[in-house]
Scaffold this motif. Structure first.
Motif, mmCIF file in Angstrom:
data_model
loop_
_atom_site.group_PDB
_atom_site.id
_atom_site.type_symbol
_atom_site.label_atom_id
_atom_site.label_comp_id
_atom_site.label_asym_id
_atom_site.label_seq_id
_atom_site.Cartn_x
_atom_site.Cartn_y
_atom_site.Cartn_z
ATOM 1 N N VAL A 75 0.827 -1.212 0.000
ATOM 2 C CA VAL A 75 0.000 0.000 0.000
ATOM 3 C C VAL A 75 0.859 1.260 0.000
ATOM 4 O O VAL A 75 0.724 2.124 -0.868
ATOM 5 N N GLY A 76 1.746 1.360 0.996
ATOM 6 C CA GLY A 76 2.544 2.573 1.136
ATOM 7 C C GLY A 76 3.380 2.879 -0.088
ATOM 8 O O GLY A 76 3.500 4.034 -0.499
ATOM 9 N N ILE A 77 3.949 1.833 -0.696
ATOM 10 C CA ILE A 77 4.805 2.044 -1.868
ATOM 11 C C ILE A 77 4.099 1.645 -3.162
ATOM 12 O O ILE A 77 3.906 2.468 -4.059
ATOM 13 N N GLY A 78 3.703 0.382 -3.280
ATOM 14 C CA GLY A 78 3.158 -0.127 -4.532
ATOM 15 C C GLY A 78 1.903 0.580 -5.011
ATOM 16 O O GLY A 78 1.857 1.127 -6.119
ATOM 17 N N ALA A 79 0.875 0.576 -4.175
ATOM 18 C CA ALA A 79 -0.406 1.169 -4.575
ATOM 19 C C ALA A 79 -0.297 2.671 -4.778
ATOM 20 O O ALA A 79 -0.856 3.223 -5.732
ATOM 21 N N HIS A 80 0.432 3.349 -3.901
ATOM 22 C CA HIS A 80 0.544 4.800 -4.021
ATOM 23 C C HIS A 80 1.358 5.206 -5.252
ATOM 24 O O HIS A 80 1.076 6.231 -5.881
ATOM 25 N N ALA A 81 2.365 4.408 -5.595
ATOM 26 C CA ALA A 81 3.132 4.698 -6.804
ATOM 27 C C ALA A 81 2.258 4.523 -8.044
ATOM 28 O O ALA A 81 2.315 5.331 -8.981
ATOM 29 N N LEU A 82 1.430 3.483 -8.058
ATOM 30 C CA LEU A 82 0.509 3.277 -9.178
ATOM 31 C C LEU A 82 -0.501 4.413 -9.276
ATOM 32 O O LEU A 82 -0.854 4.856 -10.372
ATOM 33 N N ASP A 83 -0.958 4.880 -8.131
ATOM 34 C CA ASP A 83 -1.938 5.963 -8.119
ATOM 35 C C ASP A 83 -1.362 7.236 -8.730
ATOM 36 O O ASP A 83 -2.025 7.914 -9.512
ATOM 37 N N GLU A 84 -0.109 7.540 -8.394
ATOM 38 C CA GLU A 84 0.521 8.732 -8.959
ATOM 39 C C GLU A 84 0.848 8.528 -10.439
ATOM 40 O O GLU A 84 0.785 9.482 -11.228
ATOM 41 N N LEU A 85 1.158 7.308 -10.800
ATOM 42 C CA LEU A 85 1.440 7.009 -12.200
ATOM 43 C C LEU A 85 0.211 7.245 -13.067
ATOM 44 O O LEU A 85 0.316 7.682 -14.223
ATOM 45 N N HIS A 86 -0.958 6.985 -12.508
ATOM 46 C CA HIS A 86 -2.207 7.108 -13.260
ATOM 47 C C HIS A 86 -2.810 8.500 -13.071
ATOM 48 O O HIS A 86 -3.540 8.765 -12.130
ATOM 49 N N GLY A 87 -2.464 9.412 -13.930
ATOM 50 C CA GLY A 87 -3.073 10.733 -13.914
ATOM 51 C C GLY A 87 -2.351 11.802 -13.132
ATOM 52 O O GLY A 87 -2.761 12.960 -13.151
ATOM 53 N N ARG A 88 -1.270 11.430 -12.401
ATOM 54 C CA ARG A 88 -0.502 12.410 -11.632
ATOM 55 C C ARG A 88 -1.378 13.288 -10.736
ATOM 56 O O ARG A 88 -1.308 14.533 -10.804
ATOM 57 N N PRO A 89 -2.184 12.707 -9.862
ATOM 58 C CA PRO A 89 -3.055 13.518 -9.006
ATOM 59 C C PRO A 89 -2.295 14.406 -8.026
ATOM 60 O O PRO A 89 -2.823 15.427 -7.576
ATOM 61 N N LEU A 90 -1.048 14.033 -7.693
ATOM 62 C CA LEU A 90 -0.255 14.823 -6.755
ATOM 63 C C LEU A 90 0.669 15.800 -7.474
ATOM 64 O O LEU A 90 1.335 16.607 -6.833
ATOM 65 N N GLY A 91 0.739 15.711 -8.782
ATOM 66 C CA GLY A 91 1.541 16.642 -9.562
ATOM 67 C C GLY A 91 3.024 16.563 -9.303
ATOM 68 O O GLY A 91 3.727 17.565 -9.442
ATOM 69 N N THR A 92 3.554 15.381 -8.939
ATOM 70 C CA THR A 92 4.989 15.269 -8.694
ATOM 71 C C THR A 92 5.748 15.193 -10.011
ATOM 72 O O THR A 92 5.171 14.969 -11.079
ATOM 73 N N SER A 93 7.053 15.355 -9.906
ATOM 74 C CA SER A 93 7.908 15.266 -11.095
ATOM 75 C C SER A 93 8.687 13.961 -11.112
ATOM 76 O O SER A 93 9.697 13.843 -11.814
ATOM 77 N N ILE A 94 8.251 12.965 -10.359
ATOM 78 C CA ILE A 94 8.915 11.666 -10.344
ATOM 79 C C ILE A 94 8.763 11.013 -11.712
ATOM 80 O O ILE A 94 7.646 10.911 -12.225
ATOM 81 N N PRO A 95 9.847 10.565 -12.322
ATOM 82 C CA PRO A 95 9.743 9.920 -13.641
ATOM 83 C C PRO A 95 8.836 8.695 -13.583
ATOM 84 O O PRO A 95 8.814 7.961 -12.589
ATOM 85 N N ALA A 96 8.117 8.474 -14.666
ATOM 86 C CA ALA A 96 7.198 7.339 -14.727
ATOM 87 C C ALA A 96 7.925 6.017 -14.504
ATOM 88 O O ALA A 96 7.398 5.102 -13.849
ATOM 89 N N ARG A 97 9.139 5.934 -15.015
ATOM 90 C CA ARG A 97 9.900 4.694 -14.851
ATOM 91 C C ARG A 97 10.161 4.392 -13.379
ATOM 92 O O ARG A 97 10.068 3.229 -12.954
ATOM 93 N N GLN A 98 10.480 5.405 -12.598
ATOM 94 C CA GLN A 98 10.704 5.194 -11.165
ATOM 95 C C GLN A 98 9.437 4.737 -10.463
ATOM 96 O O GLN A 98 9.472 3.899 -9.568
#
Length: 258
Positions: A75-98
């Protein structure tokens, strides 16, 4: 109802969440990852793991730690990383690959610990592993046309599921009290969802709010964005710490810490 995700505009709000982009972290990358990990909410949902494991004694400390590590990675890592990958709701600049690598590692660690649990506890843990994978991927990537990305699914997946999984990992079975506790966790998560949805709407999609409250005695108070956001986030903080303290109390009771 599924809420559309929009990229956070830093020029229009203070931040995507009250805990986002903390000042004590100096590098932009570390602040972005802190935001993606959602520390208060991750701690909140890990507390359900502790509550489920410590609901009935005796408690196996190794199984409890393994459950916590598995859910942190899932949850803390896997699910949250997927959530940000899908649509960038948090607007971070983390590369998609990461984000892809983080989600892959997080889910792989969780599944690996789950398989170990199947060997040590019960082969029926496979059911929980399968459900967890479906939740993590289906919910956060809004698969099946968003049918899994609902308030009800959030309550079940982030409230009831970790509590029941941790209970089963301890005892190899479920019980009526465990199901009742899971219902309580689901209701608390539902309250979290309702509060956080309104808070996100104000933080991420609202430029300003104007108006006033007129009381029966003739007095009035102006309303703005901050005055509407404040009680929502105060309630979220209070609920978070209430669940965390309950988890600590149960753990202290089972392990005779005091």
């Amino acid at each position: 109802m599924t809420m559309p995700k929009t990229r956070f505009n830093k020029m229009q709000a203070k931040g995507p969440a009250y805990y986002a982009q903390p000042r004590f972290l100096t590098s932009p990358a570390s602040r972005d990852w802190w935001t993606v990990l959602h520390p208060p909410y991750t701690l909140w949902h890990l507390s359900y793991v502790v509550i489920g494991a410590c609901l009935v004694g005796p408690v196996n400390a190794v199984r409890l730690v393994a459950s916590l590590v598995a859910f942190f990675f899932a949850v803390g890592i896997g699910a949250h990383a997927l959530d940000e990958l899908h649509g960038r709701p948090l607007g971070t600049s983390i590369p998609a690959r990461q984000l892809v690598v983080a989600s892959s590692i997080g889910l792989s660690v969780a599944v690996g610990l789950g398989v170990l649990g199947m060997i040590k506890v019960s082969p029926f843990l496979a059911i929980f592993i399968g459900v967890g994978i479906i939740i993590a991927i289906g919910y956060n990537l809004e698969m099946f046309h968003g049918r899994l990305h609902t308030d009800a699914m959030f309550a079940l997946a982030w409230g009831a599921f970790p509590l029941l999984t941790a209970f089963f990992a301890q005892h190899g079975s479920l019980s009526a009290p465990a199901v009742l506790a899971a219902i309580s966790a689901a209701l608390l998560s539902q309250a979290q969802r309702q509060l956080s949805s309104s808070a996100r709407e104000l933080r991420r999609k609202t430029n300003s709010v104007e108006g006033s409250v007129r009381r029966l005695d003739g007095s009035s108070t102006s309303i703005d964005k901050d005055s509407m956001l404040r009680p929502l986030e105060q309630a979220l903080r209070s609920l978070c710490w209430a669940v965390v303290v309950l988890a600590i109390a149960l753990a202290a009771l089972r392990f005779h810490l005091w």
